[in-house]
Scaffold this motif. Structure first.
Motif, PDB file in Angstrom:
ATOM      1  N   LEU A 251       0.860   6.018  -2.591  1.00 17.87           N
ATOM      2  CA  LEU A 251       2.153   5.532  -2.132  1.00 17.87           C
ATOM      3  C   LEU A 251       2.280   5.694  -0.612  1.00 17.87           C
ATOM      4  O   LEU A 251       2.687   4.759   0.083  1.00 17.87           O
ATOM      5  CB  LEU A 251       3.287   6.281  -2.831  1.00 17.87           C
ATOM      6  N   HIS A 252       1.903   6.859  -0.106  1.00 21.50           N
ATOM      7  CA  HIS A 252       1.994   7.108   1.324  1.00 21.50           C
ATOM      8  C   HIS A 252       1.129   6.122   2.104  1.00 21.50           C
ATOM      9  O   HIS A 252       1.581   5.509   3.076  1.00 21.50           O
ATOM     10  CB  HIS A 252       1.588   8.549   1.630  1.00 21.50           C
ATOM     11  N   GLY A 253      -0.133   5.969   1.686  1.00 23.01           N
ATOM     12  CA  GLY A 253      -1.045   5.065   2.382  1.00 23.01           C
ATOM     13  C   GLY A 253      -0.619   3.610   2.286  1.00 23.01           C
ATOM     14  O   GLY A 253      -0.672   2.861   3.270  1.00 23.01           O
ATOM     15  N   SER A 254      -0.179   3.196   1.112  1.00 20.62           N
ATOM     16  CA  SER A 254       0.252   1.805   0.929  1.00 20.62           C
ATOM     17  C   SER A 254       1.520   1.512   1.720  1.00 20.62           C
ATOM     18  O   SER A 254       1.659   0.424   2.304  1.00 20.62           O
ATOM     19  CB  SER A 254       0.501   1.512  -0.554  1.00 20.62           C
ATOM     20  N   TRP A 255       2.426   2.466   1.735  1.00 18.18           N
ATOM     21  CA  TRP A 255       3.659   2.274   2.501  1.00 18.18           C
ATOM     22  C   TRP A 255       3.347   2.161   3.994  1.00 18.18           C
ATOM     23  O   TRP A 255       3.892   1.316   4.688  1.00 18.18           O
ATOM     24  CB  TRP A 255       4.634   3.416   2.237  1.00 18.18           C
ATOM     25  N   TYR A 256       2.443   3.004   4.456  1.00 16.61           N
ATOM     26  CA  TYR A 256       2.039   2.968   5.866  1.00 16.61           C
ATOM     27  C   TYR A 256       1.390   1.621   6.200  1.00 16.61           C
ATOM     28  O   TYR A 256       1.711   1.005   7.222  1.00 16.61           O
ATOM     29  CB  TYR A 256       1.085   4.122   6.164  1.00 16.61           C
ATOM     30  N   LEU A 257       0.488   1.149   5.354  1.00 11.15           N
ATOM     31  CA  LEU A 257      -0.160  -0.143   5.578  1.00 11.15           C
ATOM     32  C   LEU A 257       0.841  -1.302   5.497  1.00 11.15           C
ATOM     33  O   LEU A 257       0.733  -2.274   6.247  1.00 11.15           O
ATOM     34  CB  LEU A 257      -1.285  -0.370   4.565  1.00 11.15           C
ATOM     35  N   THR A 258       1.803  -1.187   4.602  1.00  5.40           N
ATOM     36  CA  THR A 258       2.828  -2.232   4.485  1.00  5.40           C
ATOM     37  C   THR A 258       3.629  -2.325   5.774  1.00  5.40           C
ATOM     38  O   THR A 258       3.836  -3.422   6.312  1.00  5.40           O
ATOM     39  CB  THR A 258       3.761  -1.944   3.289  1.00  5.40           C
ATOM     40  N   LEU A 259       4.075  -1.184   6.283  1.00  2.42           N
ATOM     41  CA  LEU A 259       4.850  -1.188   7.534  1.00  2.42           C
ATOM     42  C   LEU A 259       4.009  -1.635   8.727  1.00  2.42           C
ATOM     43  O   LEU A 259       4.498  -2.325   9.620  1.00  2.42           O
ATOM     44  CB  LEU A 259       5.436   0.206   7.795  1.00  2.42           C
TER      45      LEU A 259
ATOM     46  N   VAL B 291       1.012  -8.246   0.596  1.00  2.00           N
ATOM     47  CA  VAL B 291      -0.224  -7.876  -0.093  1.00  2.00           C
ATOM     48  C   VAL B 291      -0.286  -6.357  -0.262  1.00  2.00           C
ATOM     49  O   VAL B 291      -0.551  -5.845  -1.347  1.00  2.00           O
ATOM     50  CB  VAL B 291      -1.453  -8.389   0.678  1.00  2.00           C
ATOM     51  N   TYR B 292      -0.028  -5.628   0.819  1.00  2.00           N
ATOM     52  CA  TYR B 292      -0.145  -4.173   0.773  1.00  2.00           C
ATOM     53  C   TYR B 292       0.978  -3.511  -0.027  1.00  2.00           C
ATOM     54  O   TYR B 292       0.823  -2.376  -0.487  1.00  2.00           O
ATOM     55  CB  TYR B 292      -0.198  -3.595   2.187  1.00  2.00           C
ATOM     56  N   SER B 293       2.072  -4.204  -0.209  1.00  2.00           N
ATOM     57  CA  SER B 293       3.156  -3.628  -1.009  1.00  2.00           C
ATOM     58  C   SER B 293       2.774  -3.527  -2.487  1.00  2.00           C
ATOM     59  O   SER B 293       3.425  -2.810  -3.245  1.00  2.00           O
ATOM     60  CB  SER B 293       4.438  -4.438  -0.835  1.00  2.00           C
ATOM     61  N   SER B 294       1.709  -4.198  -2.896  1.00  3.68           N
ATOM     62  CA  SER B 294       1.235  -4.053  -4.276  1.00  3.68           C
ATOM     63  C   SER B 294       0.816  -2.612  -4.552  1.00  3.68           C
ATOM     64  O   SER B 294       0.998  -2.103  -5.662  1.00  3.68           O
ATOM     65  CB  SER B 294       0.085  -5.016  -4.554  1.00  3.68           C
ATOM     66  N   GLY B 295       0.270  -1.932  -3.553  1.00  2.00           N
ATOM     67  CA  GLY B 295      -0.087  -0.524  -3.711  1.00  2.00           C
ATOM     68  C   GLY B 295       1.134   0.360  -3.889  1.00  2.00           C
ATOM     69  O   GLY B 295       1.106   1.341  -4.628  1.00  2.00           O
ATOM     70  N   VAL B 296       2.216  -0.003  -3.213  1.00  2.00           N
ATOM     71  CA  VAL B 296       3.473   0.738  -3.372  1.00  2.00           C
ATOM     72  C   VAL B 296       3.986   0.577  -4.800  1.00  2.00           C
ATOM     73  O   VAL B 296       4.371   1.552  -5.455  1.00  2.00           O
ATOM     74  CB  VAL B 296       4.530   0.248  -2.345  1.00  2.00           C
ATOM     75  N   VAL B 297       3.958  -0.650  -5.296  1.00  2.00           N
ATOM     76  CA  VAL B 297       4.455  -0.927  -6.655  1.00  2.00           C
ATOM     77  C   VAL B 297       3.619  -0.188  -7.697  1.00  2.00           C
ATOM     78  O   VAL B 297       4.164   0.429  -8.615  1.00  2.00           O
ATOM     79  CB  VAL B 297       4.468  -2.449  -6.923  1.00  2.00           C
ATOM     80  N   VAL B 298       2.288  -0.245  -7.567  1.00  2.00           N
ATOM     81  CA  VAL B 298       1.437   0.398  -8.568  1.00  2.00           C
ATOM     82  C   VAL B 298       1.577   1.917  -8.526  1.00  2.00           C
ATOM     83  O   VAL B 298       1.592   2.563  -9.579  1.00  2.00           O
ATOM     84  CB  VAL B 298      -0.040  -0.043  -8.427  1.00  2.00           C
ATOM     85  N   SER B 299       1.713   2.497  -7.355  1.00  2.00           N
ATOM     86  CA  SER B 299       1.829   3.956  -7.292  1.00  2.00           C
ATOM     87  C   SER B 299       3.170   4.424  -7.859  1.00  2.00           C
ATOM     88  O   SER B 299       3.224   5.447  -8.550  1.00  2.00           O
ATOM     89  CB  SER B 299       1.628   4.463  -5.871  1.00  2.00           C
ATOM     90  N   ILE B 300       4.231   3.685  -7.610  1.00  2.00           N
ATOM     91  CA  ILE B 300       5.532   4.043  -8.197  1.00  2.00           C
ATOM     92  C   ILE B 300       5.501   3.848  -9.710  1.00  2.00           C
ATOM     93  O   ILE B 300       5.966   4.704 -10.468  1.00  2.00           O
ATOM     94  CB  ILE B 300       6.667   3.224  -7.543  1.00  2.00           C
ATOM     95  N   GLY B 301       4.924   2.729 -10.159  1.00  2.00           N
ATOM     96  CA  GLY B 301       4.854   2.458 -11.597  1.00  2.00           C
ATOM     97  C   GLY B 301       4.053   3.498 -12.347  1.00  2.00           C
ATOM     98  O   GLY B 301       4.499   4.040 -13.363  1.00  2.00           O
ATOM     99  N   MET B 302       2.859   3.797 -11.848  1.00  2.00           N
ATOM    100  CA  MET B 302       2.024   4.794 -12.523  1.00  2.00           C
ATOM    101  C   MET B 302       2.609   6.197 -12.414  1.00  2.00           C
ATOM    102  O   MET B 302       2.528   6.985 -13.355  1.00  2.00           O
ATOM    103  CB  MET B 302       0.607   4.762 -11.955  1.00  2.00           C
TER     104      MET B 302
END
Length: 185
Positions: A103-111, A128-139
């Protein structure tokens, strides 16, 4: 709560099916255009790639919910029910830590990529990078719910083995669990 979970699962399944259908249409349409008309959609390959990324991440949430990710359960099936619970809790915290890092890494890449756009479509890479945010929150939510169910006693012994196998393997695991329970009594 279970109805909300089922609605989310159904929505994710429909979204994945939509993304897969759109990918097939874009790729197939581009092949037809290139082969017969010597032209093509410049955006189709890029859009298919983005849809594929989202499809993979959303599918991994559904696979995680159903314990369909790869796993090794050799040690887990040999443990006592108490040992399984302890290992399950440790596993949940390791996964939660991993999801926090993701979540931290994906959020950083998204911003970081809000101002960067894809060349053909022109949408920000942040989508594209916000997909990592979604998957980390979901899991992370799934793990937190599983941990809550374990600690509240709503999770049975068979749910502590987090891999899904063939029917023969499941029957073998259930037999070992019954044998272990019989030896304890």
């Amino acid at each position: 709560m279970r109805n909300i979970g089922n609605a989310i699962t159904r929505s994710l399944s429909y979204l994945i099916a939509l993304f897969l259908a759109l990918m097939a249409i874009f790729v197939f349409g581009n092949v037809i255009l290139r082969y017969f008309f010597h032209s093509g959609w410049t955006w189709a390959e890029e859009m298919s790639r983005i849809l594929f990324i989202w499809l993979i991440f959303l599918g991994s949430i559904l696979a995680f919910k159903d314990n369909e990710h790869l796993g090794v359960d050799t040690l887990v099936v040999k443990l006592s029910p108490r040992g399984r619970k302890i290992l399950y809790v440790i596993n949940c915290f390791v996964i939660l830590g991993t999801m926090a890092l993701t979540l931290h890494g994906s959020w950083y890449l998204t911003l970081l990529n809000v101002d960067q756009s894809t060349p053909a479509i022109g949408i920000p890479y942040a989508y594209v990078y916000s997909s990592g945010v979604v998957v980390s929150i979901g899991m992370g939510f799934i793990v937190a719910m599983n941990l809550y169910m374990l600690l509240s006693g709503k999770l049975n012994e068979n749910d502590l083995v987090m891999t899904t196998d063939s029917e023969e393997k499941v029957a073998e695991i259930e037999e070992i669990a019954q044998r272990t329970a019989g030896e304890k009594q």
